[in-house]
Design an enzyme around this catalytic site. Structure first.
Site, PDB file in Angstrom:
ATOM      1  N   GLY A   8      31.331  41.322  46.407  1.00  0.00           N
ATOM      2  CA  GLY A   8      32.177  40.209  45.965  1.00  0.00           C
ATOM      3  C   GLY A   8      33.324  39.948  46.929  1.00  0.00           C
ATOM      4  O   GLY A   8      34.421  39.548  46.542  1.00  0.00           O
ATOM      5  N   LEU A  10      34.001  37.645  48.968  1.00  0.00           N
ATOM      6  CA  LEU A  10      34.497  36.272  49.181  1.00  0.00           C
ATOM      7  C   LEU A  10      35.286  35.774  47.972  1.00  0.00           C
ATOM      8  O   LEU A  10      35.720  34.629  47.938  1.00  0.00           O
ATOM      9  CB  LEU A  10      33.330  35.320  49.501  1.00  0.00           C
ATOM     10  CG  LEU A  10      32.586  35.647  50.806  1.00  0.00           C
ATOM     11  CD1 LEU A  10      31.403  34.697  50.999  1.00  0.00           C
ATOM     12  CD2 LEU A  10      33.520  35.593  52.013  1.00  0.00           C
ATOM     13  N   GLY A  11      35.482  36.621  46.983  1.00  0.00           N
ATOM     14  CA  GLY A  11      36.230  36.246  45.777  1.00  0.00           C
ATOM     15  C   GLY A  11      37.731  36.369  45.977  1.00  0.00           C
ATOM     16  O   GLY A  11      38.200  36.707  47.064  1.00  0.00           O
ATOM     17  N   GLN A  12      38.496  36.117  44.877  1.00  0.00           N
ATOM     18  CA  GLN A  12      39.963  36.114  44.988  1.00  0.00           C
ATOM     19  C   GLN A  12      40.484  37.485  45.431  1.00  0.00           C
ATOM     20  O   GLN A  12      41.316  37.569  46.334  1.00  0.00           O
ATOM     21  CB  GLN A  12      40.604  35.751  43.634  1.00  0.00           C
ATOM     22  CG  GLN A  12      42.137  35.663  43.718  1.00  0.00           C
ATOM     23  CD  GLN A  12      42.842  35.773  42.385  1.00  0.00           C
ATOM     24  OE1 GLN A  12      42.273  36.153  41.382  1.00  0.00           O
ATOM     25  NE2 GLN A  12      44.127  35.453  42.387  1.00  0.00           N
ATOM     26  N   ASP A  34      28.674  39.731  50.058  1.00  0.00           N
ATOM     27  CA  ASP A  34      28.758  38.737  48.973  1.00  0.00           C
ATOM     28  C   ASP A  34      27.381  38.102  48.804  1.00  0.00           C
ATOM     29  O   ASP A  34      26.510  38.255  49.664  1.00  0.00           O
ATOM     30  CB  ASP A  34      29.822  37.660  49.307  1.00  0.00           C
ATOM     31  CG  ASP A  34      30.350  36.955  48.047  1.00  0.00           C
ATOM     32  OD1 ASP A  34      31.469  37.279  47.616  1.00  0.00           O
ATOM     33  OD2 ASP A  34      29.607  36.122  47.487  1.00  0.00           O
ATOM     34  N   ASP A  53      22.889  40.593  46.855  1.00  0.00           N
ATOM     35  CA  ASP A  53      22.804  40.116  45.468  1.00  0.00           C
ATOM     36  C   ASP A  53      22.891  41.373  44.604  1.00  0.00           C
ATOM     37  O   ASP A  53      21.981  42.204  44.629  1.00  0.00           O
ATOM     38  CB  ASP A  53      21.475  39.387  45.237  1.00  0.00           C
ATOM     39  CG  ASP A  53      21.340  38.939  43.780  1.00  0.00           C
ATOM     40  OD1 ASP A  53      20.369  38.219  43.465  1.00  0.00           O
ATOM     41  OD2 ASP A  53      22.198  39.343  42.953  1.00  0.00           O
ATOM     42  N   TYR A 142      33.585  38.454  28.673  1.00  0.00           N
ATOM     43  CA  TYR A 142      34.247  39.100  29.816  1.00  0.00           C
ATOM     44  C   TYR A 142      34.862  40.430  29.375  1.00  0.00           C
ATOM     45  O   TYR A 142      34.657  41.457  29.994  1.00  0.00           O
ATOM     46  CB  TYR A 142      35.330  38.169  30.358  1.00  0.00           C
ATOM     47  CG  TYR A 142      36.176  38.707  31.463  1.00  0.00           C
ATOM     48  CD1 TYR A 142      37.520  39.053  31.235  1.00  0.00           C
ATOM     49  CD2 TYR A 142      35.682  38.863  32.752  1.00  0.00           C
ATOM     50  CE1 TYR A 142      38.320  39.530  32.267  1.00  0.00           C
ATOM     51  CE2 TYR A 142      36.480  39.331  33.784  1.00  0.00           C
ATOM     52  CZ  TYR A 142      37.799  39.657  33.528  1.00  0.00           C
ATOM     53  OH  TYR A 142      38.596  40.130  34.551  1.00  0.00           O
ATOM     54  N   LYS A 146      34.053  44.320  30.283  1.00  0.00           N
ATOM     55  CA  LYS A 146      35.079  45.190  30.892  1.00  0.00           C
ATOM     56  C   LYS A 146      35.192  46.502  30.128  1.00  0.00           C
ATOM     57  O   LYS A 146      35.300  47.568  30.713  1.00  0.00           O
ATOM     58  CB  LYS A 146      36.427  44.463  30.958  1.00  0.00           C
ATOM     59  CG  LYS A 146      36.483  43.360  31.994  1.00  0.00           C
ATOM     60  CD  LYS A 146      36.200  43.912  33.386  1.00  0.00           C
ATOM     61  CE  LYS A 146      35.986  42.830  34.428  1.00  0.00           C
ATOM     62  NZ  LYS A 146      35.551  43.371  35.731  1.00  0.00           N
TER      63      LYS A 146
HETATM   64  C1  VAH Z   1      40.896  36.160  34.267  1.00  0.00           C
HETATM   65  N1  VAH Z   1      42.120  36.532  36.358  1.00  0.00           N
HETATM   66  O1  VAH Z   1      41.780  35.379  33.966  1.00  0.00           O
HETATM   67  C2  VAH Z   1      41.198  37.154  35.404  1.00  0.00           C
HETATM   68  C3  VAH Z   1      41.833  38.405  34.864  1.00  0.00           C
HETATM   69  C4  VAH Z   1      43.650  39.315  33.397  1.00  0.00           C
HETATM   70  C5  VAH Z   1      42.976  38.102  33.899  1.00  0.00           C
HETATM   71  O2  VAH Z   1      40.919  39.248  34.270  1.00  0.00           O
HETATM   72  O3  VAH Z   1      39.815  36.194  33.729  1.00  0.00           O
END
Ligand code: VAH
Length: 316
Positions: A8, A10-12, A34, A53, A142, A146
């Site tokens: 990853g 190329l991500g933030q 990436d 990938d 998400y 996590k």
């Molecule tokens: C999001 N920037 O907003 C991420 C992060 C705590 C926020 O996990 O999903």
């Protein structure tokens, strides 16, 4: 850590963490990767770059073997808001990608880092000064990935001896690569709009507190944790880390100190507002400070000064 693979890239986070690690350990010590091929990006120009990938464990294993990787920094994932738009894709990438990376780490005896998030907490978690060890029943896909990811990384440590470590990142603010699909993205967008239009319409409501951190502090947190003495780690996946907690009108007031005519308006996005409301107002980072010396350098004032200065240069 002599040979690091970043997924990853190329991500933030990846686009800056890869450069941070290359500065620290040497350009050839860090293999960027990436799904996209990275042609023309500074990461591909400045050091080894592989197309991976993360859904393809064999591809990942081949890259790890080819470069004799000893540390995997696994960042490839979908963020909170985009994950709510496609929850099954978020589960697939965030979990099956993680399992693939952990299996490769186990097979090739690699140290392992992957970030969790304040999104791993939910409405029943204590809202203020959320402890390191507490209830975690997030209401987003998400967040589910996590929490499951934290448990999986602890399992691979306890069951297979993989040296897994992670942090629960707050919203990360940076000027290099805009974030993609997060709930905290308003705190990045506002700086760009402040310079371009001297105004910003926030999709998060006034009064909505969330933990945040400037990217330089996030980068240092990763390398400090990965270099920490394992004997001192009571926790592993994943440490609460934060630098500040603020709500939209506070970052607007800080920007107005630099751009007095700046105007802030609100047009709340119900989906991202509901996600933000389910997260803590502030989390407690005592364990990270005590177990591996975590320390953030930037607060809202110093971050705002640096963000506006760097973005003025970037957008000029
Ligand atoms: C999001 N920037 O907003 C991420 C992060 C705590 C926020 O996990 O999903």
């Amino acid at each position: 850590m002599k040979k690091i693979l970043v997924t990853g890239s190329l991500g933030q986070i990846g686009s800056e963490l890869t450069l941070h690690l290359r500065d620290k350990y040497g350009a050839d010590a860090v293999v960027a990767s990436d799904l996209k091929d990275g042609k023309g990006s500074p990461l591909a120009e400045g050091g080894p770059f592989e197309t991976i990938d993360v859904m393809d464990a064999k591809m990942m294993a081949e890259v790890v073997a080819k470069h004799k990787i000893d540390t995997i920094i696994h960042l490839a994932a979908l963020l909170s808001a985009v994950g709510e738009k496609n929850p099954s894709l978020a589960w697939n990438i965030n979990m099956n990608g993680l399992v693939n990376a952990l299996e490769v780490a186990k097979e090739y005896n690699c140290k392992f880092f992957t970030p969790s998030s304040i999104g791993a907490f939910g409405p029943s978690s204590p809202k203020d000064n959320t402890p390191q060890d507490t209830i975690q029943r997030p209401g987003t896909m998400y967040g589910v990935t996590k929490v499951a990811g934290e448990l999986l990384c602890d399992y691979y440590f306890k069951r297979f001896g993989v040296d897994t470590r992670g942090v629960r990142f707050p919203g990360l603010i940076s000027y290099t690569t805009p974030p993609g699909g997060g709930t905290t993205d308003y705190a990045v967008d506002i700086y760009y709009e402040a310079i371009k239009k001297k105004a910003y319409t926030s999709f998060i409501a006034e009064g909505t507190y969330m933990d945040m951190m400037y990217m330089p502090d996030a980068l240092n947190a990763v390398s400090t944790l990965m270099e920490a003495d394992p004997a001192k780690l009571i926790h592993r996946n994943a440490f609460n880390v934060t630098a500040m907690s603020f709500e939209p009108s506070q970052i607007a007031a800080e920007i107005k100190k630099h751009i007095p005519e700046f105007k802030m308006e609100y047009d709340v996005d119900p989906v991202r507002q509901a996600i933000a409301d389910s997260w803590p107002n502030s989390i407690d980072a005592t364990c990270a400070k005590e177990e591996w010396g975590f320390k953030a350098q930037y607060d809202l004032a110093s971050m705002t000064t640096d963000m506006l200065e760097k973005l003025r240069e970037k957008l000029a």
